[in-house]
Design a protein around this motif. Structure first.
Motif, PDB file in Angstrom:
ATOM      1  N   ILE A  40      58.017  67.963  24.390  1.00 12.36           N
ATOM      2  CA  ILE A  40      59.482  68.007  24.359  1.00 12.36           C
ATOM      3  C   ILE A  40      59.967  68.781  23.132  1.00 12.36           C
ATOM      4  O   ILE A  40      60.912  69.573  23.217  1.00 12.36           O
ATOM      5  CB  ILE A  40      60.068  66.589  24.385  1.00 12.36           C
ATOM      6  CG1 ILE A  40      59.768  65.913  25.730  1.00 12.36           C
ATOM      7  CG2 ILE A  40      61.575  66.616  24.143  1.00 12.36           C
ATOM      8  CD1 ILE A  40      60.208  64.469  25.827  1.00 12.36           C
ATOM      9  N   SER A  41      59.315  68.581  21.995  1.00  6.86           N
ATOM     10  CA  SER A  41      59.711  69.293  20.774  1.00  6.86           C
ATOM     11  C   SER A  41      59.539  70.803  20.930  1.00  6.86           C
ATOM     12  O   SER A  41      60.330  71.589  20.389  1.00  6.86           O
ATOM     13  CB  SER A  41      58.891  68.788  19.586  1.00  6.86           C
ATOM     14  OG  SER A  41      59.158  67.425  19.331  1.00  6.86           O
ATOM     15  N   ARG A  42      58.506  71.223  21.681  1.00  2.83           N
ATOM     16  CA  ARG A  42      58.248  72.660  21.858  1.00  2.83           C
ATOM     17  C   ARG A  42      59.287  73.345  22.745  1.00  2.83           C
ATOM     18  O   ARG A  42      59.408  74.578  22.720  1.00  2.83           O
ATOM     19  CB  ARG A  42      56.852  72.873  22.451  1.00  2.83           C
ATOM     20  CG  ARG A  42      55.721  72.705  21.445  1.00  2.83           C
ATOM     21  CD  ARG A  42      54.440  73.352  21.952  1.00  2.83           C
ATOM     22  NE  ARG A  42      53.990  72.798  23.215  1.00  2.83           N
ATOM     23  CZ  ARG A  42      53.167  71.754  23.318  1.00  2.83           C
ATOM     24  NH1 ARG A  42      52.709  71.160  22.206  1.00  2.83           N
ATOM     25  NH2 ARG A  42      52.793  71.294  24.493  1.00  2.83           N
ATOM     26  N   ILE A  96      68.855  68.878  22.723  1.00  2.00           N
ATOM     27  CA  ILE A  96      68.132  67.854  21.971  1.00  2.00           C
ATOM     28  C   ILE A  96      68.361  68.014  20.470  1.00  2.00           C
ATOM     29  O   ILE A  96      68.149  69.087  19.905  1.00  2.00           O
ATOM     30  CB  ILE A  96      66.625  67.924  22.274  1.00  2.00           C
ATOM     31  CG1 ILE A  96      66.366  67.636  23.758  1.00  2.00           C
ATOM     32  CG2 ILE A  96      65.857  66.927  21.412  1.00  2.00           C
ATOM     33  CD1 ILE A  96      64.917  67.801  24.180  1.00  2.00           C
ATOM     34  N   LYS A  97      68.757  66.923  19.818  1.00  2.00           N
ATOM     35  CA  LYS A  97      68.904  66.899  18.370  1.00  2.00           C
ATOM     36  C   LYS A  97      67.608  66.500  17.682  1.00  2.00           C
ATOM     37  O   LYS A  97      67.198  67.104  16.696  1.00  2.00           O
ATOM     38  CB  LYS A  97      70.025  65.929  17.971  1.00  2.00           C
ATOM     39  CG  LYS A  97      70.264  65.844  16.468  1.00  2.00           C
ATOM     40  CD  LYS A  97      71.431  64.910  16.154  1.00  2.00           C
ATOM     41  CE  LYS A  97      71.673  64.829  14.651  1.00  2.00           C
ATOM     42  NZ  LYS A  97      72.805  63.911  14.338  1.00  2.00           N
ATOM     43  N   GLN A  98      66.915  65.474  18.210  1.00  6.13           N
ATOM     44  CA  GLN A  98      65.687  64.980  17.580  1.00  6.13           C
ATOM     45  C   GLN A  98      64.882  64.156  18.573  1.00  6.13           C
ATOM     46  O   GLN A  98      65.442  63.479  19.437  1.00  6.13           O
ATOM     47  CB  GLN A  98      66.019  64.118  16.353  1.00  6.13           C
ATOM     48  CG  GLN A  98      64.815  63.712  15.526  1.00  6.13           C
ATOM     49  CD  GLN A  98      65.183  62.846  14.327  1.00  6.13           C
ATOM     50  OE1 GLN A  98      66.153  62.102  14.370  1.00  6.13           O
ATOM     51  NE2 GLN A  98      64.428  62.964  13.257  1.00  6.13           N
ATOM     52  N   VAL A  99      63.552  64.235  18.450  1.00  5.32           N
ATOM     53  CA  VAL A  99      62.634  63.379  19.198  1.00  5.32           C
ATOM     54  C   VAL A  99      61.884  62.515  18.196  1.00  5.32           C
ATOM     55  O   VAL A  99      61.355  63.031  17.210  1.00  5.32           O
ATOM     56  CB  VAL A  99      61.625  64.200  20.027  1.00  5.32           C
ATOM     57  CG1 VAL A  99      60.696  63.276  20.805  1.00  5.32           C
ATOM     58  CG2 VAL A  99      62.347  65.142  20.980  1.00  5.32           C
ATOM     59  N   ILE A 158      64.882  60.244  22.552  1.00  2.00           N
ATOM     60  CA  ILE A 158      65.360  61.629  22.536  1.00  2.00           C
ATOM     61  C   ILE A 158      66.843  61.576  22.196  1.00  2.00           C
ATOM     62  O   ILE A 158      67.675  61.209  23.038  1.00  2.00           O
ATOM     63  CB  ILE A 158      65.154  62.317  23.900  1.00  2.00           C
ATOM     64  CG1 ILE A 158      63.698  62.222  24.354  1.00  2.00           C
ATOM     65  CG2 ILE A 158      65.594  63.778  23.832  1.00  2.00           C
ATOM     66  CD1 ILE A 158      63.465  62.715  25.779  1.00  2.00           C
ATOM     67  N   GLU A 159      67.173  61.898  20.954  1.00  2.00           N
ATOM     68  CA  GLU A 159      68.585  61.919  20.559  1.00  2.00           C
ATOM     69  C   GLU A 159      69.203  63.227  21.017  1.00  2.00           C
ATOM     70  O   GLU A 159      68.704  64.312  20.709  1.00  2.00           O
ATOM     71  CB  GLU A 159      68.744  61.759  19.047  1.00  2.00           C
ATOM     72  CG  GLU A 159      70.190  61.668  18.625  1.00  2.00           C
ATOM     73  CD  GLU A 159      70.386  61.417  17.135  1.00  2.00           C
ATOM     74  OE1 GLU A 159      71.543  61.520  16.670  1.00  2.00           O
ATOM     75  OE2 GLU A 159      69.389  61.138  16.433  1.00  2.00           O
ATOM     76  N   LEU A 160      70.281  63.123  21.765  1.00  4.33           N
ATOM     77  CA  LEU A 160      70.927  64.291  22.335  1.00  4.33           C
ATOM     78  C   LEU A 160      72.000  64.825  21.392  1.00  4.33           C
ATOM     79  O   LEU A 160      72.601  64.076  20.617  1.00  4.33           O
ATOM     80  CB  LEU A 160      71.558  63.942  23.683  1.00  4.33           C
ATOM     81  CG  LEU A 160      70.619  63.291  24.709  1.00  4.33           C
ATOM     82  CD1 LEU A 160      71.371  63.001  25.999  1.00  4.33           C
ATOM     83  CD2 LEU A 160      69.401  64.151  24.977  1.00  4.33           C
ATOM     84  N   CYS A 219      63.288  70.140  33.596  1.00  2.00           N
ATOM     85  CA  CYS A 219      64.324  70.673  34.478  1.00  2.00           C
ATOM     86  C   CYS A 219      65.721  70.312  33.955  1.00  2.00           C
ATOM     87  O   CYS A 219      66.665  71.097  34.069  1.00  2.00           O
ATOM     88  CB  CYS A 219      64.158  70.130  35.889  1.00  2.00           C
ATOM     89  SG  CYS A 219      62.801  70.884  36.811  1.00  2.00           S
ATOM     90  N   PHE A 220      65.837  69.109  33.351  1.00  2.00           N
ATOM     91  CA  PHE A 220      67.143  68.706  32.808  1.00  2.00           C
ATOM     92  C   PHE A 220      67.433  69.403  31.483  1.00  2.00           C
ATOM     93  O   PHE A 220      68.517  69.900  31.248  1.00  2.00           O
ATOM     94  CB  PHE A 220      67.190  67.181  32.610  1.00  2.00           C
ATOM     95  CG  PHE A 220      68.422  66.730  31.873  1.00  2.00           C
ATOM     96  CD1 PHE A 220      69.637  66.632  32.541  1.00  2.00           C
ATOM     97  CD2 PHE A 220      68.386  66.429  30.525  1.00  2.00           C
ATOM     98  CE1 PHE A 220      70.775  66.234  31.857  1.00  2.00           C
ATOM     99  CE2 PHE A 220      69.526  66.036  29.836  1.00  2.00           C
ATOM    100  CZ  PHE A 220      70.727  65.931  30.519  1.00  2.00           C
ATOM    101  N   PHE A 221      66.419  69.439  30.601  1.00  2.00           N
ATOM    102  CA  PHE A 221      66.645  69.968  29.257  1.00  2.00           C
ATOM    103  C   PHE A 221      66.545  71.491  29.190  1.00  2.00           C
ATOM    104  O   PHE A 221      67.054  72.094  28.267  1.00  2.00           O
ATOM    105  CB  PHE A 221      65.654  69.349  28.270  1.00  2.00           C
ATOM    106  CG  PHE A 221      65.982  67.903  27.945  1.00  2.00           C
ATOM    107  CD1 PHE A 221      67.127  67.587  27.251  1.00  2.00           C
ATOM    108  CD2 PHE A 221      65.140  66.879  28.339  1.00  2.00           C
ATOM    109  CE1 PHE A 221      67.442  66.273  26.946  1.00  2.00           C
ATOM    110  CE2 PHE A 221      65.434  65.560  28.043  1.00  2.00           C
ATOM    111  CZ  PHE A 221      66.591  65.253  27.339  1.00  2.00           C
TER     112      PHE A 221
END
Length: 408
Positions: free
Chosen positions: A334-336, A342-345, A354-356, A406-408
Motif C-alpha cells: 500500500i505504501s508503494r 492516503i496520508k499514512q499507513v 490507512i489514514e485517508l 482499484c479504490f486507491f
C-alpha cells in the motif's frame, strides 16, 4: 447488498435500539475469510467483527470444540471448578503472557477493563501513600491516554479519553486523568500522591490504529516502578496474536513486564469472552480475593473450550508467522502505491490503519469497498482499519490488495 426496505431492516429499525449506524448490508453466512449476504454475494471479511473472528468464520477446530463441549457441560456457577477454565487460565499465563499469574474471566472487553480498574483501586486501598504529607492516604487515581477507548460501561467509559464517547453520561466515575500518547512527560506530570496505576492500549484501535513507541512504553514502566503504580495494558483489540506476537506489548517492547492485561475480541474467535490476567509478583494476584469480584457467565465451559481451541490452533499452525508476513506485505505494498488518497499507513501485524487525506471521506470509502466485496472498518481520524483473519491465505491477501488498489 440488502434493500433497507427488507423485512430484516424493518425489524431492526422497529425493534432494536438505534445505537449503531448500520451499513446497508444483511449478512447471513460466514465461512473462513468470507461472509455472504442474503442475495448470495460473497465479501472478503477484513473487519472480522472488529478483530473478533481471529481465525475467520466457523473454523473447523472451533466448531468441533464448541460442539463437543456443548454435549458435556454448558454452564455451572464459578463456585465450582471446570477443566476448560483452569486449562485456559494456565495457557494464558504460560503461552500468551509468558509470566506467572492468574486470570479472571468475563464476557467482554469492557468487563475485563472494569476488572483492571477494580484491581487498581483495591491495590490502592491496601497499599496507600507510603510517605509525604499525606502518608496513609488511599490511592484511587488512574492515568489513561487521550483518544483511548476502554469500553462503554461506567468505569471503562471514565477511563476512555474521548469526549464524544463520554458525552451524555456525566458525571463520570471520578479520578481519571488523560495523558498524551507517546509523551512521557505528560504522563509524569499527572502523577500525584493518590495515583495508583497507568492504563493504556499498546495500540489504540478506535482512534485510528495508533501504536505506542517502545521508548514510551518502557518510560511508563519505569515511572510505575518509581512511584509504585500498576502498569495496566488493554489488549482487548490488539492482543492474542493480532500484532504478530501473542501479546501486543511483546511486539513493541518485549522486555516490559506488565502488572495486568485485559483481552476479549480475538480471544474467543467469535464467542463472547473477556479476561484479565494479573501478575503474581508481590502477592498482586491475591488482591481480588473471594467476594471482591465476580461474573455469572464469565469463564463458562462453552466459551473457554472455544478460546482454548483458538490458542492451540494459532500455536500449532504457526499462525503468528503468517500474521507478520501478511501484515508486512500489506503495509509495504500500500505504501508503494503513493496514492494521493492516503496520508499514512501504520500498525503492527494484521492490525493496520490507512489514514485517508482530508478530501476522502472514510465512511464513503468503506461503503465503496463494501460494494466491491471487501469489508473494512472505519475508525478515529478518517482512518480505515484492516483487521483480517490471522490465518489469511496468500490468495485472499492478493484479492484484498487488488480491491484496495482499484479504490486507491
Amino acid at each position: 447488498m440488502m434493500n433497507m426496505d427488507s423485512t430484516m431492516a424493518k425489524q431492526t429499525q422497529q425493534w432494536v435500539l438505534p445505537t449503531y449506524a448500520r451499513l446497508d448490508l444483511n449478512l447471513v453466512k460466514g465461512q473462513g475469510s468470507y461472509v455472504w449476504d442474503e442475495s448470495g454475494k460473497p465479501y472478503l471479511d477484513f473487519a472480522t467483527g472488529i478483530a473478533v473472528c481471529s481465525l475467520g468464520h466457523c473454523h473447523p477446530a472451533l466448531v468441533k470444540a464448541l460442539q463437543e463441549q456443548s454435549e458435556q457441560l454448558w454452564h455451572v456457577s464459578n463456585l465450582y471448578h471446570t477443566a476448560p477454565q483452569a486449562e485456559l487460565a494456565q495457557l494464558i499465563s504460560q503461552k500468551v503472557v509468558g509470566i506467572e499469574g492468574k486470570t479472571f474471566f468475563s464476557n467482554s472487553g469492557a468487563e475485563a477493563n472494569e476488572g483492571l480498574i477494580k484491581l487498581a483501586r483495591n491495590y490502592g486501598d491496601i497499599k496507600p501513600q507510603l510517605s509525604g504529607a499525606n502518608q496513609g492516604q488511599k490511592r484511587h487515581h488512574i492515568i489513561t491516554l487521550n483518544e483511548s477507548f476502554h469500553g462503554r460501561t461506567n468505569g471503562a467509559l471514565a477511563a476512555t479519553g474521548q469526549d464524544k464517547i463520554q458525552a451524555g453520561c456525566m458525571p463520570l466515575l471520578s479520578s481519571f486523568s488523560y495523558a498524551k500518547l507517546n509523551d512521557l512527560a505528560s504522563v509524569e506530570a499527572l502523577v500525584r500522591e493518590d495515583t495508583v496505576a497507568v492504563m493504556l492500549e499498546p495500540i489504540q484501535g478506535e482512534s485510528g490504529i495508533q501504536p505506542v513507541t517502545a521508548e514510551f512504553l518502557r518510560g511508563v514502566e519505569a515511572l510505575c516502578k518509581e512511584h509504585d503504580l500498576l502498569l495496566l495494558l488493554d489488549e482487548v483489540q490488539c492482543g492474542v496474536g493480532r500484532c504478530g506476537e501473542w501479546s501486543a506489548w511483546q511486539a513493541i517492547a518485549p522486555d516490559v513486564v506488565p502488572d495486568a492485561i485485559s483481552w476479549a475480541k480475538g480471544l474467543g474467535g467469535g464467542v463472547p469472552i473477556g479476561a484479565f490476567w494479573v501478575n503474581n509478583r508481590d502477592g498482586l494476584s491475591e488482591v481480588l480475593g473471594a467476594g471482591k469480584h465476580g461474573s455469572t457467565y464469565g469463564g463458562n465451559p462453552l466459551v473457554c473450550a472455544v478460546a482454548l481451541a483458538v490458542i492451540k490452533t494459532v500455536d500449532s499452525e504457526n499462525i503468528l508467522a503468517n500474521v507478520n508476513a501478511c501484515g508486512a506485505r500489506i503495509r509495504d505494498e500500500i505504501s508503494r502505491w503513493n496514492s494521493p488518497k492516503i496520508k499514512q499507513v501504520r500498525g503492527l501485524g494484521l492490525m493496520i490503519g490507512i489514514e485517508l487525506n482530508p478530501q476522502i471521506n472514510v465512511v464513503e470509502a468503506v461503503k465503496e469497498l463494501m460494494q466491491a466485496g471487501l469489508l473494512t472498518v472505519m475508525a478515529g481520524n478518517n482512518t480505515m482499519r484492516l483487521l483480517p483473519p490471522l490465518n489469511l491465505s496468500e490468495i485472499e491477501l492478493q484479492e484484498a490488495l487488488d480491491k484496495l488498489k482499484c479504490f486507491f
